[in-house]
Design a protein around this motif. Structure first.
Motif, PDB file in Angstrom:
ATOM      1  N   THR A  29       0.842  -1.192   0.000  1.00 29.76           N
ATOM      2  CA  THR A  29       0.000   0.000   0.000  1.00 29.76           C
ATOM      3  C   THR A  29       0.879   1.245   0.000  1.00 29.76           C
ATOM      4  O   THR A  29       2.043   1.182   0.387  1.00 29.76           O
ATOM      5  CB  THR A  29      -0.935   0.017   1.231  1.00 29.76           C
ATOM      6  N   ILE A  30       0.324   2.342  -0.467  1.00 27.43           N
ATOM      7  CA  ILE A  30       1.066   3.607  -0.423  1.00 27.43           C
ATOM      8  C   ILE A  30       0.974   4.194   0.974  1.00 27.43           C
ATOM      9  O   ILE A  30       1.973   4.516   1.594  1.00 27.43           O
ATOM     10  CB  ILE A  30       0.534   4.595  -1.480  1.00 27.43           C
ATOM     11  N   ASP A  31      -0.228   4.323   1.497  1.00 29.33           N
ATOM     12  CA  ASP A  31      -0.445   4.870   2.838  1.00 29.33           C
ATOM     13  C   ASP A  31      -1.077   3.808   3.718  1.00 29.33           C
ATOM     14  O   ASP A  31      -2.032   3.152   3.315  1.00 29.33           O
ATOM     15  CB  ASP A  31      -1.378   6.079   2.801  1.00 29.33           C
ATOM     16  N   ALA A  53       4.279  -0.527   3.414  1.00 26.90           N
ATOM     17  CA  ALA A  53       3.702   0.783   3.083  1.00 26.90           C
ATOM     18  C   ALA A  53       4.816   1.731   2.651  1.00 26.90           C
ATOM     19  O   ALA A  53       5.890   1.743   3.243  1.00 26.90           O
ATOM     20  CB  ALA A  53       2.962   1.366   4.273  1.00 26.90           C
ATOM     21  N   TYR A  54       4.546   2.522   1.632  1.00 29.86           N
ATOM     22  CA  TYR A  54       5.503   3.520   1.170  1.00 29.86           C
ATOM     23  C   TYR A  54       5.610   4.657   2.170  1.00 29.86           C
ATOM     24  O   TYR A  54       6.652   5.151   2.477  1.00 29.86           O
ATOM     25  CB  TYR A  54       5.092   4.065  -0.206  1.00 29.86           C
ATOM     26  N   ARG A  55       4.476   5.068   2.707  1.00 33.47           N
ATOM     27  CA  ARG A  55       4.452   6.115   3.740  1.00 33.47           C
ATOM     28  C   ARG A  55       3.659   5.594   4.922  1.00 33.47           C
ATOM     29  O   ARG A  55       2.736   4.829   4.750  1.00 33.47           O
ATOM     30  CB  ARG A  55       3.784   7.381   3.213  1.00 33.47           C
TER      31      ARG A  55
END
Length: 88
Positions: free
Chosen positions: A64-66, A85-87
């Protein structure tokens, strides 16, 4: 390597599932923490539940990104063992 990363790595070796250890190892190999921009990148293992062998989660990764509440709920419902998670 910073002291906090060394602590996290030693803690991870004691309590992480073997699958989590593999995922984190591969991520570190593909994307070394030394390449991160320390002014904003928060890298490394941020949060993990204790490894409970009797729980027997499937070996799966959710990307997931967030990491939102909805994503966390989805991971719990699907019994995903690792969320990347990216962030955060």
């Amino acid at each position: 390597m910073s002291l906090s990363l060394i602590r996290r790595a030693s803690t991870m070796a004691s309590y992480s599932s073997p699958f989590s250890q593999v995922v984190v190892g591969v991520m570190r190999k593909l994307y070394p923490e030394s390449l991160a921009d320390k002014s904003f990148d928060n890298t490394g293992l941020m949060l993990e539940s204790p490894h409970l062998p009797e729980k027997k989660l499937k070996n799966s990764v959710l990307l997931t990104i967030d990491l939102t509440k909805a994503v966390a709920q989805e991971a719990i419902e699907k019994k995903v063992s690792v969320v990347v998670a990216y962030r955060a």
